[in-house]
Design an enzyme around this catalytic site. Structure first.
Site, short mmCIF file in Angstrom:
data_model
loop_
_atom_site.label_atom_id
_atom_site.label_comp_id
_atom_site.label_asym_id
_atom_site.label_seq_id
_atom_site.Cartn_x
_atom_site.Cartn_y
_atom_site.Cartn_z
N ASP A 187 -41.46 3.85 -28.41
CA ASP A 187 -40.54 3.15 -29.29
C ASP A 187 -39.99 1.89 -28.62
O ASP A 187 -40.68 1.26 -27.83
CB ASP A 187 -39.40 4.09 -29.72
CG ASP A 187 -38.95 3.84 -31.15
OD1 ASP A 187 -38.27 2.82 -31.37
OD2 ASP A 187 -39.27 4.64 -32.03
N HIS A 228 -33.42 2.49 -31.94
CA HIS A 228 -34.31 3.39 -32.68
C HIS A 228 -34.88 4.48 -31.78
O HIS A 228 -34.88 5.67 -32.13
CB HIS A 228 -35.43 2.56 -33.31
CG HIS A 228 -36.26 3.28 -34.31
ND1 HIS A 228 -37.51 3.75 -34.03
CD2 HIS A 228 -36.02 3.60 -35.60
CE1 HIS A 228 -38.03 4.32 -35.11
NE2 HIS A 228 -37.14 4.25 -36.09
N SER A 251 -38.84 8.22 -39.75
CA SER A 251 -38.52 8.06 -38.33
C SER A 251 -37.76 9.26 -37.80
O SER A 251 -37.91 9.64 -36.64
CB SER A 251 -37.64 6.82 -38.12
OG SER A 251 -38.42 5.67 -37.98
#
Length: 649
Positions: free
Chosen positions: A165, A206, A380
């Site tokens: 990520d 994230h 996600s």
């Protein structure tokens, strides 16, 4: 080696290769990946003579090097055709790829154990009783069923998971105890520190959010509890900068000798028009991971299925989701519904929870600057939950192969919590499937208990069937059917009696790609849509050797006639094109996996005759569940419609 002999050879290699590469550089610049013989010394000298900086080896790939252009150095053009030919044909050069920057979106939409963590009571997906209940928000019928696994002492201990990520805040109080520096790396800056960048315009939280779902520490009064709260977590930073094939490949293959599970909550843009698959190096990294990772048992790649629902996107056009090596995970809302951002395709293997409508709770996890959040969402959030559940199974049985994991998910996922959604059907071995949810909601306890006494599945074989059809026209109102006569490669080393993945490799030219639909019908009568219309896809490029993938026929026998129906029923009326060579690629086993016998026995003993239908296709009858039958398409010619006749027994 004799220096008097070797020196002219080095010079000859440099001279021949440089001439070719200099001309190539004039047309395209910046970053190149070169695979060549001769070792790093020759690569470094060749790069310098060519006006390039030799950065070093591409991480995890033998004889493969990264070159970048030296600022300010320019060469004259000498003919692209000659340059390309000379470069690729030279004895020292295997291949050379200019790295093309691609867009990759993060897929997060912009007496039980009691823990003292501050957000524990908001982790409704781990404990059914914590789900809120109002008139507008009924409680989902089941959670992910992790608490019974915790009671057995199964917490992910000893399993290592890498989050691919935008970085990982490993200093976070709820992550630092489980942080694993050995499986962490910054591919973007090529160093060992995956700490995220905090500056605007985009704060990179994230990866930290995804990691928290998996491995937040339990009982430390901070944030929440990770699904596998004693697993080791690593961060591979690769989304904070230019992303290309080399960057993705280095991330996907990083420390495959140590990493058990990779989780990726990103992919091509969910814009309803992109059509992208892993590149040369990324494909090689995935294949090497399943062949060599985990001491030959195979790396496990968990992938978010995509958030393009509002753009009418189709995850069949995402080659990362459609890879046979990845586990595509979709989302269900707190109410057990298909969320507005979800994408449909028969490559989806299973589902975990995330958010849905605005009333629904989202996912609780860690956030940047040592904070917590209850607003993580999208697929996600679903993929890391699946990765955590799989860590529980691996703790119980580390001998599971990457294919055992896929079979376990098929075997233990539950359709019942999501049964009110449309699209469910039962294939001919009794497995419930829905292209929105795959085989259903993952069940941690069922997966853990099945893993404890699991018998490894037989070796996989691949059987390729080419269509007998020639290139044929397809246009608005003129559908085409391509047929494959499959014998399952019976009597050969590639014989298949029990299916796993099915791929259809297509070559279609068409004036408006987004108007096309495709359906695949198995010999059993199982029908799945492998491509839906995409209103934003106005490409005229069609499909070139594109592989659509389906798991809907898992466990079925592949022998018989397969049909691929391609049609356009939305127009405009002047749409036209042609269908070229197609291949059906069957993955499966000759021997029956042991668990499949249990499913078949249970299914055959409980199905009532009145629930079956006769499916009439070219004069041959076979039994088919009611919910399997696809309704007749409007706008299709009579001969096509007659192939879909159905009547009750």
């Amino acid at each position: 080696m004799n220096s008097r002999w070797s020196q002219p050879c080095w010079r000859l290699a440099l001279c021949c290769c440089c001439c070719a590469f200099v001309a190539l550089h004039a047309l395209e610049s910046d970053e190149w990946v070169i695979r060549m013989k001769g070792g790093p010394k020759l690569a470094s000298l060749l790069a310098l003579r060519s006006g390039y900086l030799h950065i070093g080896s591409v991480l995890g790939f033998k004889d493969t090097y990264l070159w970048r252009a030296i600022d300010g150095l320019r060469y004259k053009k000498r003919g692209m055709r000659y340059a390309m030919s000379a470069l690729k044909s030279h004895i020292k050069i295997v291949w050379a790829d200019r790295q093309r920057a691609v867009r990759r979106q993060k897929r997060g939409y912009h007496t039980d154990p009691v823990f003292n963590d501050e957000l524990w009571n908001q982790e409704w997906y781990l404990q059914e009783h914590a789900a809120q209940t109002t008139e507008k928000l009924p409680r989902a019928s089941l959670d992910l069923n992790v608490l019974p696994a915790y009671r057995l002492g199964v917490t992910g201990r000893g399993i290592r998971i890498a989050v691919l990520d935008d970085g990982l805040e490993y200093t976070h109080e709820d992550l630092r105890a489980n942080y694993d520096p050995e499986i962490s790396y910054d591919v973007t800056d090529r160093d060992d520190d995956p700490i995220p960048r905090y500056e605007e315009p985009e704060i990179n939280g994230h990866g930290t959010r995804c990691a928290g779902e998996i491995a937040m520490e339990a009982d430390n009064h901070k944030c929440g509890v990770g699904v596998a709260f004693e697993a080791r977590i690593g961060g591979v930073k690769m989304l904070d900068g230019i992303v290309n094939d080399r960057v993705e490949a280095e991330a996907l293959g990083y420390r495959a000798d140590l990493v058990d599970i990779y989780t990726a909550s990103w992919g091509p843009p969910d814009d309803g028009k992109s059509l992208e698959a892993p590149g040369r190096l990324a494909s090689e990294a995935l294949e090497r991971g399943i062949l060599e990772g985990r001491e030959g048992r195979g790396s496990i790649y968990v992938w978010a299925s995509g958030n393009g629902g509002s753009k009418a996107d189709d995850c069949g056009c995402d080659g990362y989701v459609g890879s046979v090596y990845t586990l595509a995970i979709g989302s269900a809302s707190q109410t057990g519904s298909f969320p507005w951002y979800g994408e449909m395709c028969p490559a989806t293997l299973a589902t975990t929870y995330s958010s849905g409508a605005y009333q629904d709770q989202m996912i609780a996890t860690t956030d940047l600057k040592n904070t917590c959040t209850t607003s993580h969402t999208g697929t996600s959030a679903s993929a890391p939950l699946a990765a955590g559940i799989l860590a529980l199974a691996l703790q119980v049985n580390k001998n599971l192969t990457w294919r055992d994991i896929q079979h376990l998910i098929v075997y233990t996922s539950k359709h019942d919590p999501l049964r009110s959604n449309p699209g469910w059907f039962r294939n001919t071995v009794g497995l419930w499937f829905n292209p929105r949810f795959g085989f259903g909601l993952m069940d941690a306890y069922a997966l853990v208990t099945a893993s404890s006494n699991w018998i490894n599945v037989p070796e996989k074989t691949i059987c390729v069937v080419r269509s007998s059809s020639i290139v044929r026209e397809v246009s608005y109102g003129l559908p085409r059917r391509i047929q494959f006569d499959a014998d399952g490669c019976i009597g050969t080393a590639n014989e298949i009696q029990y299916l796993e993945h099915v791929q259809v490799e297509t070559n279609v030219e068409y004036t408006l790609r987004g108007a096309l639909q495709m359906y695949l019908t198995a010999p059993s009568g199982t029908v799945v849509q492998i491509l839906g219309t995409r209103k934003y896809d106005d490409s005229t490029e069609g499909f070139i050797e594109w592989k659509f993938m389906s798991v809907a026929t898992w466990g079925e026998n592949p022998q018989g006639i397969w049909s691929l129906d391609i049609f356009d029923e939305i127009g405009p009326q002047n749409n036209s094109g042609s269908v070229g060579d197609s291949k059906l690629i069957l993955h499966g086993t000759k021997e029956q996996p042991s668990y499949l016998g249990k499913i078949l026995h249970k299914y055959n003993s409980t199905v009532e005759q009145g629930d079956k239908l006769i499916y009439v296709n070219n004069g041959e009858n076979s039994l088919l569940q009611k919910s399997q039958v696809h309704k007749n398409h409007s706008g299709l010619d009579d001969s096509f419609k007659q192939d879909w006749l159905v009547r009750f027994i």
